[in-house]
Design a protein around this motif. Sequence first.
Motif, PDB file in Angstrom:
ATOM      1  N   VAL A  62       0.836  -1.207   0.000  1.00  0.00           N
ATOM      2  CA  VAL A  62       0.000   0.000   0.000  1.00  0.00           C
ATOM      3  C   VAL A  62       0.869   1.255   0.000  1.00  0.00           C
ATOM      4  CG1 VAL A  62      -1.774   1.269   1.268  1.00  0.00           C
ATOM      5  CG2 VAL A  62      -1.857  -1.217   1.171  1.00  0.00           C
ATOM      6  N   VAL A  63       1.981   1.210   0.741  1.00  0.00           N
ATOM      7  CA  VAL A  63       2.899   2.357   0.794  1.00  0.00           C
ATOM      8  C   VAL A  63       3.412   2.701  -0.602  1.00  0.00           C
ATOM      9  CG1 VAL A  63       5.230   3.036   1.515  1.00  0.00           C
ATOM     10  CG2 VAL A  63       3.622   2.113   3.186  1.00  0.00           C
ATOM     11  N   PHE A  64       3.860   1.704  -1.345  1.00  0.00           N
ATOM     12  CA  PHE A  64       4.404   1.974  -2.675  1.00  0.00           C
ATOM     13  C   PHE A  64       3.305   2.339  -3.668  1.00  0.00           C
ATOM     14  CE2 PHE A  64       8.061  -0.376  -0.948  1.00  0.00           C
ATOM     15  CZ  PHE A  64       9.065   0.506  -1.292  1.00  0.00           C
ATOM     16  N   GLY A 126     -18.963   3.178   3.490  1.00  0.00           N
ATOM     17  CA  GLY A 126     -19.251   4.080   2.365  1.00  0.00           C
ATOM     18  C   GLY A 126     -17.991   4.549   1.669  1.00  0.00           C
ATOM     19  N   GLY A 127     -16.943   4.854   2.467  1.00  0.00           N
ATOM     20  CA  GLY A 127     -15.678   5.257   1.862  1.00  0.00           C
ATOM     21  C   GLY A 127     -15.076   4.155   1.012  1.00  0.00           C
ATOM     22  N   ALA A 128     -15.167   2.896   1.512  1.00  0.00           N
ATOM     23  CA  ALA A 128     -14.625   1.766   0.742  1.00  0.00           C
ATOM     24  C   ALA A 128     -15.412   1.550  -0.540  1.00  0.00           C
ATOM     25  CB  ALA A 128     -14.649   0.504   1.601  1.00  0.00           C
ATOM     26  N   LEU A 129     -16.756   1.622  -0.454  1.00  0.00           N
ATOM     27  CA  LEU A 129     -17.593   1.384  -1.631  1.00  0.00           C
ATOM     28  C   LEU A 129     -17.544   2.540  -2.626  1.00  0.00           C
ATOM     29  CD1 LEU A 129     -20.739  -0.235   0.039  1.00  0.00           C
ATOM     30  CD2 LEU A 129     -18.861  -1.376  -1.138  1.00  0.00           C
ATOM     31  N   ALA A 130     -17.130   3.729  -2.168  1.00  0.00           N
ATOM     32  CA  ALA A 130     -17.044   4.879  -3.082  1.00  0.00           C
ATOM     33  C   ALA A 130     -15.904   4.742  -4.073  1.00  0.00           C
ATOM     34  CB  ALA A 130     -16.879   6.171  -2.281  1.00  0.00           C
ATOM     35  N   MET A 131     -14.921   3.897  -3.740  1.00  0.00           N
ATOM     36  CA  MET A 131     -13.754   3.735  -4.609  1.00  0.00           C
ATOM     37  C   MET A 131     -14.080   2.859  -5.820  1.00  0.00           C
ATOM     38  SD  MET A 131     -11.469   5.510  -3.061  1.00  0.00           S
ATOM     39  CE  MET A 131     -12.590   6.596  -2.177  1.00  0.00           C
ATOM     40  N   ASP A 163      -8.689   8.856  -5.650  1.00  0.00           N
ATOM     41  CA  ASP A 163      -7.330   8.630  -5.162  1.00  0.00           C
ATOM     42  C   ASP A 163      -6.947   9.661  -4.098  1.00  0.00           C
ATOM     43  OD1 ASP A 163      -7.149   6.520  -6.894  1.00  0.00           O
ATOM     44  OD2 ASP A 163      -6.008   7.594  -8.412  1.00  0.00           O
ATOM     45  N   LEU A 164      -7.330  10.931  -4.346  1.00  0.00           N
ATOM     46  CA  LEU A 164      -7.020  11.978  -3.377  1.00  0.00           C
ATOM     47  C   LEU A 164      -7.826  11.800  -2.095  1.00  0.00           C
ATOM     48  CD1 LEU A 164      -6.928  15.112  -5.723  1.00  0.00           C
ATOM     49  CD2 LEU A 164      -4.998  13.870  -4.777  1.00  0.00           C
ATOM     50  N   ALA A 165      -9.062  11.330  -2.229  1.00  0.00           N
ATOM     51  CA  ALA A 165      -9.926  11.166  -1.056  1.00  0.00           C
ATOM     52  C   ALA A 165      -9.418  10.092  -0.112  1.00  0.00           C
ATOM     53  CB  ALA A 165     -11.348  10.838  -1.505  1.00  0.00           C
ATOM     54  N   VAL A 166      -8.615   9.169  -0.610  1.00  0.00           N
ATOM     55  CA  VAL A 166      -8.075   8.113   0.251  1.00  0.00           C
ATOM     56  C   VAL A 166      -7.234   8.706   1.377  1.00  0.00           C
ATOM     57  CG1 VAL A 166      -6.504   6.145   0.312  1.00  0.00           C
ATOM     58  CG2 VAL A 166      -8.109   6.366  -1.551  1.00  0.00           C
ATOM     59  N   VAL A 167      -6.527   9.808   1.092  1.00  0.00           N
ATOM     60  CA  VAL A 167      -5.624  10.394   2.086  1.00  0.00           C
ATOM     61  C   VAL A 167      -6.384  10.823   3.345  1.00  0.00           C
ATOM     62  CG1 VAL A 167      -3.962  12.229   2.526  1.00  0.00           C
ATOM     63  CG2 VAL A 167      -3.982  11.080   0.309  1.00  0.00           C
ATOM     64  N   PRO A 168      -7.423  11.685   3.250  1.00  0.00           N
ATOM     65  CA  PRO A 168      -8.161  12.025   4.481  1.00  0.00           C
ATOM     66  C   PRO A 168      -8.918  10.842   5.077  1.00  0.00           C
ATOM     67  CG  PRO A 168      -9.229  12.988   2.550  1.00  0.00           C
ATOM     68  CD  PRO A 168      -7.905  12.461   2.101  1.00  0.00           C
ATOM     69  N   LEU A 169      -9.380   9.925   4.246  1.00  0.00           N
ATOM     70  CA  LEU A 169     -10.097   8.762   4.778  1.00  0.00           C
ATOM     71  C   LEU A 169      -9.176   7.877   5.613  1.00  0.00           C
ATOM     72  CD1 LEU A 169     -12.355   7.784   1.725  1.00  0.00           C
ATOM     73  CD2 LEU A 169     -13.099   8.730   3.911  1.00  0.00           C
ATOM     74  N   LEU A 170      -7.911   7.774   5.205  1.00  0.00           N
ATOM     75  CA  LEU A 170      -6.948   7.002   5.989  1.00  0.00           C
ATOM     76  C   LEU A 170      -6.683   7.643   7.353  1.00  0.00           C
ATOM     77  CD1 LEU A 170      -4.326   6.026   3.250  1.00  0.00           C
ATOM     78  CD2 LEU A 170      -5.865   4.482   4.457  1.00  0.00           C
ATOM     79  N   ILE A 171      -6.922   8.941   7.456  1.00  0.00           N
ATOM     80  CA  ILE A 171      -6.784   9.637   8.740  1.00  0.00           C
ATOM     81  C   ILE A 171      -8.062   9.513   9.563  1.00  0.00           C
ATOM     82  CG2 ILE A 171      -6.403  11.883   9.820  1.00  0.00           C
ATOM     83  CD1 ILE A 171      -4.792  12.674   7.326  1.00  0.00           C
ATOM     84  N   PHE A 344      -8.443   0.711  -3.602  1.00  0.00           N
ATOM     85  CA  PHE A 344      -8.394   1.440  -2.345  1.00  0.00           C
ATOM     86  C   PHE A 344      -9.561   1.081  -1.438  1.00  0.00           C
ATOM     87  CE2 PHE A 344      -5.630   4.533  -4.659  1.00  0.00           C
ATOM     88  CZ  PHE A 344      -4.515   4.325  -3.860  1.00  0.00           C
ATOM     89  N   GLY A 345     -10.626   0.512  -2.021  1.00  0.00           N
ATOM     90  CA  GLY A 345     -11.707   0.004  -1.187  1.00  0.00           C
ATOM     91  C   GLY A 345     -11.209  -1.094  -0.264  1.00  0.00           C
ATOM     92  N   PHE A 346     -10.339  -1.966  -0.796  1.00  0.00           N
ATOM     93  CA  PHE A 346      -9.747  -3.019   0.034  1.00  0.00           C
ATOM     94  C   PHE A 346      -8.839  -2.420   1.104  1.00  0.00           C
ATOM     95  CE2 PHE A 346     -10.322  -5.466  -4.029  1.00  0.00           C
ATOM     96  CZ  PHE A 346     -11.366  -6.241  -3.568  1.00  0.00           C
TER      97      PHE A 346
END
Length: 659
Positions: A62-64, A126-131, A163-171, A344-346
Motif C-alpha cells: 500500500v505504501v508503494f 461508504g468510503g470503501a464502496l465509493a472507490m 485517489d485523493l480522497a483516500v488520504v483524508p479517509l486514511l486519517i 483502495f476500497g480493500f
Amino acid sequence: MFSPLELTLLLLGSAVLGVVAFRMLHLPPMLGYLAVGILIGPHALGLAEESPATHALAEFGVVFLMFSIGLEFSLPKLMAMRSIVFGLGMAQVGLTIVSAMAFGWLVSMVLPAYLQISWQAAFALGGALAMSSTAIVSKMLTERLELESDHGRKIIGILLFQDLAVVPLLILIPSLAQNPENLAATLGWASLKAVIVLVLLLFIGQKLMRGWFTIVVKRRSQELFMLNLLLVTLGAAWITERAGLSMALGAFVAGMLISETEYRHQVEEDIKPFRDVLLGLFFITVGMLLNFRVVMQNWWLVLILLAGPVLLKFALIAGLAKLFGSSDGTAMRTGLGLAQAGEFGFVLLNVAGGVQLMDSALIQVVLASMVLSMLAAPFLIEQSDRLVLKFSSNEWMMQSLNLTKIAARSMATQQHVIVAGFGRSGQSLATLLTEEKIDYHALDLDPERVQEAQAAGANVSYGDAARRESLVAAGVTRAAALVITYASTPSALRVLHLVQELAPNLPVIVRSHDDTDLDRLKAAGAAEVVPELMEGSLMLASHALVMLGVPLRRVVHRVQVAREERYASLRGYFHGASDSSEEADLVRLHSVALAENASCVGKALCDVQMQETGAEVASIRRGKLPLDVTPDTVLEAGDVVVLRGGAEEVARAETQLLI
C-alpha cells in the motif's frame, strides 16, 4: 507452520500461477492475486496463515501504491480538470458515503444483531464502496481508445478525486474507532497532526528534495539512486507513522514532492517492480481474509451488497454526470465505467477491520461483494455501448446526428484518404496530403482537438474509426486509402475487420509500436505496417554509420535491405543511369505504358501470366487515377503498369505485357 522463506516461496509461486491463469483469461492480474489469496488462505486450503510478516508485506504494498499515486499528482493537471475532479468527483464520493450511512441506518432495523453497524462503520463502508478500480478502468479505456472521449475524461477525473480522497479517509477511519465521547477531540488532534506533518514535509521537504536528489544523481550510481529512493519513500512513511498517521500518507507526500522534480520518470520506472510485487502480495493477503463458509451462510446479503452498491453508484454517477451537463449516453457510460469496487476500497476495508470498526462477519460479505463487482467490471465496460443504445432514448439520435455531420463533410470527396486518429502523426500526414492536393477526411475521439482543428480548416470529424457507421459515413467505399495513425493493435484489428467487409480492396496502412504484431496485422488485411520502434532504430543506425565514416550509398543500401523483409510496397524504386552496380541488384520499380497494339490490352491480369516472369504488378494508373489491382483487372490502352522485381524479372514482365 512455514518458515519465512517457505512462506515467501508459497506466496510468490501462487502469485505467478494465478497471474498466468488470469492473463490467459484476459482478466486483470489483481483478480488473480485475490483468487490465489482465497485459495491458499486459512479458510480454504489452509496453506498460508495470517501472520505479522504477511501483514508487513501487505502494508508496504500500500505504501508503494500511494507513492506511485503521489508521483502522478500534478497541480497543472488537477487545475485543468478541476470542475470534474472537485465537482463531479467530490460529489460522487461524498454522496456515496452519505448513502451508505443512510442505508446502514435503515437496514440496521431489520438485520440480525451481529450484522448491525454503527454510523462510524457505515462511514468506513461508504468510503470503501465509493472507490472504483483505477487499474481495471484505465486499462479498459486505454484498450478501447476512450481515454480522450467525453466519458473517458469524466471517468479519469472522478478516479483522480477518489485517489485523493483516500488520504483524508486514511486519517479519519482510525480516528472514528476511538471513544465516541472524545471523537471531536480525536479528530481535531489527528487533523492538527496531519497539517503539521504535511506543512513540514511539503515546505521543508520541497526545498531539500531537489537539492538532495541532485547530489545523489551526480554520483552516477544506479545502486545509490535506488537506495536513496527507498530511503525517501520509507522515511516519509515512518515520519507520518510516528505522528500517529498512516504510512501511506507519508508515501503519498513523498511521491508528490518527487513529482515536481526532473527525476520523476526515472523514479517511476525504478519503483514500479517493488510496487507491483508488494501490491500483489497485499491483494493475496486481502483474499486470505475471505471466509467462504461465512459468505455462503449470508449469500443473500452478498448479493444485496453486490447489486445494491453497483446499481447505486451507477445511478448516482450517471445522475451527477447528467447534472454537470453530460448527454445521456456519456452519463450512462461514466456510470457503467465506475460502478465496481476498487483497490483502495480493500485498503480502507483493511484499515477499518484492523481497528475493529466493523464486525468480521460483515467484512467477509462486503469483501466478497467487492471482489464479484470487480470481476464483473470488464464485462460491464465491454458491453457499455450496447447497454447505452438499448436504454438511452436519445443516444440513437445523437449518434445519427454525429454520423450525419461526418457524412456531410465527406460526401463531396472521391478517392480521398481516411485518417484514423488526428494526433501528431495524423496531423503531420494531413499536412503532407494537403500540400500534395490529396483530399483526406480524419476521424478522432478528442472533442476539443476536433473542434480546434475544424476551426483551423482541417477536414476532421468526431468519430470512432473502429465503428462501422463511422467508416461508412467517412466514405470508406469511395476512399483511395485508409491510414491508422495510432499504435493500438486491438483497435487496428477491429478497423481492418470492418474494412474487409465494407471495402476489401481498400489499402490500409497501420502504425504499430513495434513489429511483434506485424504478421497479425498483415494477415488481417493491412497493406503495410509501420513499426515506429523499427523505423526509429533504422534511422538511429543509419546516422551512426554515417558518423562512423561508412559511405552514404552503403548505408542507404543496408537500410533498404532491412526494410525489404517487412515493407512490401516500399520495396524497390525507380532506377536511373547514375545508379551504382550495388544498387542495380536491388528490387526496382519500372513503369510500362501500354500502347494500343500491346498484347495485353483487353485482357485481365490473371490471363497475362505475370507470375511466370517473377515480377509483380505494384500498381496501375489509368489517366490520373490509380486502379485497384486485382486478378480480374482488365488492362486498357493508355494504362501505365508499374512493375516490381529484379532487373531480369522486370524485363521479362515488360516483354510479357507488350509482345
